[in-house]
Enzyme design. Structure first.
Site, short mmCIF file in Angstrom:
data_model
loop_
_atom_site.label_atom_id
_atom_site.label_comp_id
_atom_site.label_asym_id
_atom_site.label_seq_id
_atom_site.Cartn_x
_atom_site.Cartn_y
_atom_site.Cartn_z
N CYS A 1 0.85 -1.18 0.00
CA CYS A 1 0.00 0.00 0.00
C CYS A 1 0.89 1.24 0.00
CB CYS A 1 -0.93 0.10 1.21
SG CYS A 1 -2.00 -1.32 1.41
N ARG B 1 2.89 0.14 -5.33
CA ARG B 1 2.76 -0.54 -4.04
C ARG B 1 1.40 -1.23 -3.88
NH1 ARG B 1 6.81 1.39 -0.69
NH2 ARG B 1 5.76 0.47 1.10
N TRP C 1 -3.18 -2.35 -1.52
CA TRP C 1 -2.94 -3.74 -1.91
C TRP C 1 -3.63 -4.55 -0.82
CZ3 TRP C 1 -0.22 -8.20 -0.24
CH2 TRP C 1 0.01 -9.15 -1.24
N ASN D 1 -0.56 1.39 6.00
CA ASN D 1 0.17 0.41 5.20
C ASN D 1 0.71 -0.64 6.16
OD1 ASN D 1 1.97 -1.01 3.57
ND2 ASN D 1 3.57 0.55 3.75
N GLY D 2 0.33 -1.90 5.96
CA GLY D 2 0.82 -2.96 6.85
C GLY D 2 -0.30 -3.87 7.30
N GLU E 1 14.47 -16.22 -14.37
CA GLU E 1 14.05 -14.83 -14.41
C GLU E 1 13.17 -14.57 -15.64
OE1 GLU E 1 13.74 -12.31 -12.70
OE2 GLU E 1 13.84 -10.54 -13.97
N LYS F 1 9.31 -13.26 -15.45
CA LYS F 1 8.84 -12.05 -16.13
C LYS F 1 7.58 -12.35 -16.94
CE LYS F 1 11.44 -8.70 -15.02
NZ LYS F 1 11.33 -9.29 -13.69
N GLU G 1 4.62 -12.84 -14.55
CA GLU G 1 4.24 -11.57 -13.93
C GLU G 1 3.43 -10.70 -14.88
OE1 GLU G 1 7.50 -9.50 -11.15
OE2 GLU G 1 8.37 -10.21 -13.01
N HIS H 1 14.29 -35.29 -16.65
CA HIS H 1 13.68 -35.77 -15.41
C HIS H 1 12.23 -35.30 -15.26
CE1 HIS H 1 17.54 -37.35 -14.31
NE2 HIS H 1 18.10 -36.15 -14.46
N LYS I 1 5.15 -3.82 -6.08
CA LYS I 1 6.60 -3.78 -6.22
C LYS I 1 7.32 -4.02 -4.89
CE LYS I 1 10.27 -1.46 -8.58
NZ LYS I 1 10.54 -2.68 -9.37
C1 G6P Z 1 8.12 -8.08 -5.67
C2 G6P Z 1 8.37 -7.38 -6.98
C3 G6P Z 1 9.56 -8.03 -7.70
C4 G6P Z 1 10.78 -8.02 -6.81
C5 G6P Z 1 10.48 -8.68 -5.46
C6 G6P Z 1 11.62 -8.49 -4.47
O1 G6P Z 1 7.67 -9.36 -5.91
O2 G6P Z 1 7.21 -7.44 -7.80
O3 G6P Z 1 9.84 -7.29 -8.88
O4 G6P Z 1 11.83 -8.70 -7.43
O5 G6P Z 1 9.31 -8.11 -4.88
O6 G6P Z 1 11.74 -7.13 -4.18
P1 G6P Z 1 13.02 -6.44 -3.62
O7 G6P Z 1 12.64 -5.00 -3.44
O8 G6P Z 1 13.34 -7.10 -2.31
O9 G6P Z 1 14.11 -6.63 -4.61
#
Ligand code: G6P
Length: 609
Positions: free
Chosen positions: A2, A27, A74, A98-99, A482, A486, A489, A505, A604
């Site tokens: 949030c 957020r 969020w 937030n929290g 990764e 992506k 996501e 496997h 994020k």
């Molecule tokens: C969330 C974001 C990702 C990020 C991850 C870790 O899932 O959507 O993009 O890699 O958090 O975040 P950090 O700030 O710890 O790198």
């Protein structure tokens, strides 16, 4: 998670808050709202869904006043409905949060038993009730907050307004980030400096268990029990321009294109150009510890976890020190017994991810030296770690991380080189070669960015695959992971990353003409093995898109699309191989009509467990 913003002192409080919320939408974007004091009453407007819905409402019915708070949500407690949107308002008290309040159930029962009517499913509303009761008793907003704080368990950052107190705002935190910006004749409080930089570069960070009381022309910082504390006002280096899209349709695309420049900037503080050597002043006083280092741990989440996996290869191969990578959300639950002469590295763009922060704290409890590699300076991890290194990627707004990933890879290369040099595993000429290869990488990255056009066109075709299997070996295995992350996501498509040698496997059974196989196989010491793995998949009908070293006819012949990257040392391949994967996901998501910068259900900065 949030995002919260408060503003006191500007006539256009609504505008400042909404503009701030826009920068904080990463957020959370389940709902948004503002509450503004007009000197007499607090008026509120809330809307379900993204901020744009709230903006529409406010365009039709603006709220005037020079004191206000806002929130982008969020959802944790209760679904994303208008009823659950913040600010919550009880009596004359309005709150954004937030929290998570962990003793939510107990407080709710207690309030109901005391005759309070509960309107939403949120934990935040309970804070508003508790403060409202105390404001009525004391007629003092700060005292009311002080009396409520001990009742709240969990992690929270909260902004509070009271109708009876038209010139005051109180903010407090127990974990999640909260900053105060000191602009001309006004104060802005927010979860992130992004909401503050357009107005001022002078800010102060609230630490855990701190409160700030802002009045018309003054402010005071306190501990939770209202003992005044001195607070340093700092000047931040990020600028307002970094928060703009600069003509790109998405922040993420802008950030992908910024990667060569960001990487060059990330290297700057740690390289002596004249001597082509690595310099890490933050580590200098730990040289004797490094010499006796027995174990390195890396703990992180999401994309930062995959950069940690690359780091594991780099650190072990270059420095010879044993390295172990853990997913932060699992780490503490296996009750790790950390080796005494060890170093625990946390990698985090935000520096606030709750699980990663918990891992850092666990290491400190066990007396293990900690090193943080963050992008956001002054973040919780940055403040709490013993040693600080920085990604220096600049502001990253797209929820899917790109340039922070690249920059963490560059620092991990340097860190591996530095440790190797200190413990005698790297000769001066090898160090110079490493530095030289890193300095040359940004221009190689520029050439790989030209695949943007290819994926813009190919996306229409790629979006029709039923799934994607990403394969790589060695240092390119995390890149496969990764790439798959992506695509999940952004495009919401099924994608898996696999170590190519593991195909036999299980995953080979997934292969058919509707499954795209993305093979990352640049020329390195595992190249031949990777190609054999690919042949096995190809023999079963795999539709191969490959990323390999320029002029690799063998790989090209196995592929429908072959994307070449320049010939570089093994440790540089990940920088170049990840870029086509970022572009692939972005363009497929865009072709599917998804919001690239704000993928559904994600945020994020994940400040909840
Ligand atoms: C969330 C974001 C990702 C990020 C991850 C870790 O899932 O959507 O993009 O890699 O958090 O975040 P950090 O700030 O710890 O790198």
């Amino acid at each position: 998670m949030c995002g919260i913003v408060g503003c006191l002192g500007r006539e256009d409080a609504q505008e400042v808050i909404v503009k701030g919320l826009k920068t904080l939408e990463y957020r959370g974007y389940d709902s948004a709202g503002v509450a503004i004091h007009n000197g007499e009453f607090i008026n509120r407007s809330r809307a379900r869904g993204k901020l744009v819905n709230l903006e529409k409402k406010l365009n039709e019915e603006p709220i005037r006043g020079n004191l206000g708070i806002g929130h982008t949500r969020w959802a944790t407690h209760g679904p994303a409905t208008e009823k659950n949107a913040h600010p919550h308002m009880i009596g004359g008290v309005s709150v954004v949060h937030n929290g998570i309040i962990e003793n939510y159930a107990e407080l709710r029962d207690e309030l109901i038993a005391g005759g309070s009517e509960i309107y939403s499913d949120t934990d935040t509303e309970l804070i508003a009730h508790l403060i409202n009761i105390k404001v009525k008793q004391t007629n003092d907003l700060l005292t009311a907050v002080k009396e409520v704080i001990p009742r709240l368990q969990g992690a929270y950052a909260v902004l509070v307004l009271s109708e009876r107190h038209p010139d005051e705002m109180v903010a407090f935190t127990n974990g999640p980030p909260l900053l105060v910006g000191f602009a001309e004749k006004s104060f802005i409080v927010a979860s992130d400096m992004l909401a503050i930089v357009p107005y001022t570069k002078n800010i102060a960070y609230l630490s855990e268990n701190e409160v700030v009381h802002i009045q018309k022309d003054s402010y005071k910082f306190y501990s939770n029990d209202l003992k005044p504390i001195d607070k340093k006002i700092e000047e931040i280096s990020w600028s307002a321009e970094q928060v703009e899209k600069s003509g790109y349709p998405y922040y993420m695309l802008k950030e992908i294109f910024e990667q060569p420049r960001s990487m060059a900037k990330s290297l700057e503080p740690y390289i002596n150009i004249e001597t082509q050597s690595i310099e890490m002043p933050a580590l200098e006083s730990y040289v004797s510890d490094i010499k006796s280092l027995e174990q390195i741990y890396i703990v992180s989440c999401g994309t930062s976890f995959y950069s940690g996996m690359v780091g594991e290869y780099l650190l072990e191969k270059m420095s010879g020190v044993s390295c172990k990578v853990d997913i932060a959300s699992e780490f503490r639950y296996r009750s790790p017994k950390l080796v005494k002469n060890s170093l625990l590295i946390v990698i985090s763009q935000s520096g606030e991810t709750a699980d990663t922060l918990a891992a850092l704290r666990l290491a400190k409890e066990q007396g293990v030296r900690t090193l943080s590699l963050c992008n956001v300076q002054h973040s919780s991890m940055d403040r709490e770690s013993d040693i600080q290194l920085y990604m220096n990627a600049g502001v990253e707004i797209g929820v899917a991380s790109t340039k922070a990933f690249i920059c963490s890879l560059s620092i991990l290369n340097l860190l591996a080189g530095y440790i190797a040099k200190v413990n005698g595993n790297m000769k001066p000429e090898e160090e110079r070669a490493l530095v030289k290869s890193l300095l040359a990488t940004p221009s190689h990255m520029e050439s790989v960015l030209t695949y943007d056009k290819f994926f813009a066109e190919a996306a229409e075709r790629l979006k029709d695959y039923k799934g994607f299997l990403y394969l790589g070996r060695g240092v390119n295995f995390p890149i496969a992971l990764e790439g798959a992350l992506k695509l999940k996501e952004l495009a919401y498509m099924h994608a898996e990353g696999y170590a190519a040698g593991e195909m036999k496997h299980g995953p080979l059974a997934l292969i058919d003409e509707q499954m795209a196989v993305v093979m990352i196989a640049p020329k390195d010491d595992l190249y031949d093995k990777a190609i054999s793995n690919l042949e096995t998949a190809k023999a079963r009908g795999a539709q191969v898109i490959s990323i390999g070293t320029v002029n690799d006819e063998r790989l090209k012949n196995l592929s429908i699309n072959f994307l070449s990257i320049p010939e570089v040392p093994w440790n540089i391949n990940p920088f170049l191989a990840v870029i086509p994967l970022q572009l692939l996901s972005l363009h497929v998501a865009s072709a599917l009509g998804h919001d690239v910068d704000q993928p559904r259900n994600l945020a994020k900065s994940v400040t909840v467990e």
